[in-house]
Scaffold this active site. Structure first.
Site, PDB file in Angstrom:
ATOM      1  N   VAL A 271       0.838  -1.201   0.000  1.00 51.87           N
ATOM      2  CA  VAL A 271       0.000   0.000   0.000  1.00 51.87           C
ATOM      3  C   VAL A 271       0.878   1.259   0.000  1.00 51.87           C
ATOM      4  CG1 VAL A 271      -1.929  -1.140   1.153  1.00 51.87           C
ATOM      5  CG2 VAL A 271      -0.166  -0.013   2.532  1.00 51.87           C
TER       6      VAL A 271
ATOM      7  N   ARG B 234       4.141   2.432  -2.416  1.00 50.48           N
ATOM      8  CA  ARG B 234       4.263   2.901  -3.789  1.00 50.48           C
ATOM      9  C   ARG B 234       4.625   1.740  -4.692  1.00 50.48           C
ATOM     10  NH1 ARG B 234       1.537   6.338  -2.584  1.00 50.48           N
ATOM     11  NH2 ARG B 234       1.802   8.601  -2.675  1.00 50.48           N
TER      12      ARG B 234
ATOM     13  N   HIS C 269      -5.651   1.568  -5.969  1.00 47.15           N
ATOM     14  CA  HIS C 269      -5.253   2.774  -5.238  1.00 47.15           C
ATOM     15  C   HIS C 269      -6.448   3.396  -4.499  1.00 47.15           C
ATOM     16  CE1 HIS C 269      -1.706   5.779  -5.238  1.00 47.15           C
ATOM     17  NE2 HIS C 269      -2.402   5.898  -4.122  1.00 47.15           N
TER      18      HIS C 269
ATOM     19  N   GLU D 118       0.070   3.155 -13.102  1.00 46.00           N
ATOM     20  CA  GLU D 118      -1.338   3.277 -12.731  1.00 46.00           C
ATOM     21  C   GLU D 118      -2.085   4.141 -13.745  1.00 46.00           C
ATOM     22  OE1 GLU D 118      -1.744   4.568  -8.676  1.00 46.00           O
ATOM     23  OE2 GLU D 118      -0.591   2.890  -7.893  1.00 46.00           O
TER      24      GLU D 118
ATOM     25  N   ASP E  86      -2.557  -2.403  -3.544  1.00 43.62           N
ATOM     26  CA  ASP E  86      -3.362  -1.201  -3.730  1.00 43.62           C
ATOM     27  C   ASP E  86      -2.672  -0.254  -4.711  1.00 43.62           C
ATOM     28  OD1 ASP E  86      -5.720   0.360  -2.937  1.00 43.62           O
ATOM     29  OD2 ASP E  86      -4.255   1.803  -2.148  1.00 43.62           O
TER      30      ASP E  86
END
Length: 320
Positions: A231, A233, A281, A262, A257
């Site tokens: 969670v 980077r 995310h 992304e 996450d």
């Protein structure tokens, strides 16, 4: 005396409701002139801002030569800490503290999902299969290694202790061990933590030091069958190495996450692995996050007005 200009940089990711923005403006209308800018097409509205609230683009930074303070809406500051268009004197503050509770609950959700085999059950539900999960894991008595004991990592540790987990943490400074962890290790001792942990939770920021930190060698230090939660980077993880460790059964599963790119490309092999959960995310989402963020902005504007130290100042050399 002329009012200092404060800019709200509005975009699809950061847009406080009108009611919250107006509340902030009302409190400081006597000392600050507020401007709202939505995208690079409105650069002409900027006079000579002292403060920018949001994520400024490069074009925005070029027309703000006298910027003194940048308030980010995120906990991460990696894109701006060493930005060539931000003068050394610009103070950067982040939104640490806003996402601690939602982040901790998100971590718990991912750990519980793997502990009780929810990815397996969800797959079976889609296929109308009634089959108990035969390999559950108890959080009580399990060892959870939290890599990065900042706001989110600390909040997660508190809750995991309540579950009865043995919580060990890794951070840069190992003095003053908090009560909510059972043991504390330095970054150079990380491999020891990986080898002891049933669940590894990565909450590290992206810096030069953490780029690609979880590579094949690092992942091989984890306990066979352990679960990896990221969670922090996406850039801290070698995703090919992670996918291999998941495919060959070296790791029991992974909850992501964040990813290196992304949104995660549709062609990524990570999408199709059965022992992975991807949450897009979403860690920071909560009903109260915008109110908390607005309260932090108001607090820092108050401190800036009164000449007091700002909250959540980023160490630009470290990147967080």
């Amino acid at each position: 005396m002329a009012k200092k200009e404060v800019v709200f940089g509005i975009d699809e990711k950061f847009n406080l409701p009108d009611s919250l923005r107006e509340k902030i403006k009302e409190e400081f209308t006597d000392v600050f002139h507020f401007v709202e800018v939505n995208g690079d097409g409105e650069l002409g509205r900027l006079a000579d801002p002292d403060v920018f609230i949001g994520w400024p683009s490069d074009k925005m930074l070029r027309v703000m030569p006298n910027l003194h303070w940048l308030q980010l809406p995120s906990a991460g500051a990696n894109h701006y800490s060493d930005h060539p268009l931000l003068a050394d004197h610009v103070v950067i503050t982040n939104a640490s503290g806003v996402y601690g509770v939602s982040g901790a609950e998100h971590i718990l959700a991912l750990i519980l999902a793997f502990a009780r085999g929810l990815p397996v059950h969800i797959g079976q539900t889609a296929k109308h299969i009634w089959q108990p999960y035969e390999r559950p894991v108890l959080i009580e008595g399990a060892t959870v290694g939290i890599i990065g004991l900042g706001d989110i990592g600390s909040e997660a540790a508190v809750r995991l202790k309540a579950f009865g987990a043995h919580v060990i943490g890794v951070r840069r400074h190992v003095h003053d061990k908090p009560d909510f962890v059972d043991a504390l290790y330095g970054m150079d001792e990380m491999n020891q933590v990986l080898g002891k942990s049933d669940f590894v939770v990565n909450v590290l920021p992206q810096t030069d030091e953490t780029e690609g930190l979880f590579d094949s060698e690092r992942l091989s230090c984890m306990k066979p069958g352990a679960f990896f939660i990221n969670v922090g980077r996406g850039q801290t993880v070698d995703e090919r190495a992670l996918a291999l460790a998941l495919r060959n059964g070296r790791l029991g599963g992974a909850g992501l996450d964040v990813t290196y790119e992304e949104p995660l490309p549709k062609t990524s092999e990570l999408w199709d692995l059965p022992n992975i959960v991807i949450t897009s995310h979403s860690l920071g989402l909560s009903p109260e996050r915008l109110e908390k963020l607005a309260a932090l902005i108001s607090r820092n504007l108050r401190n800036y007005r009164d000449g007091k130290p700002l909250v959540n100042v980023v160490n630009r050399k470290l990147g967080y």
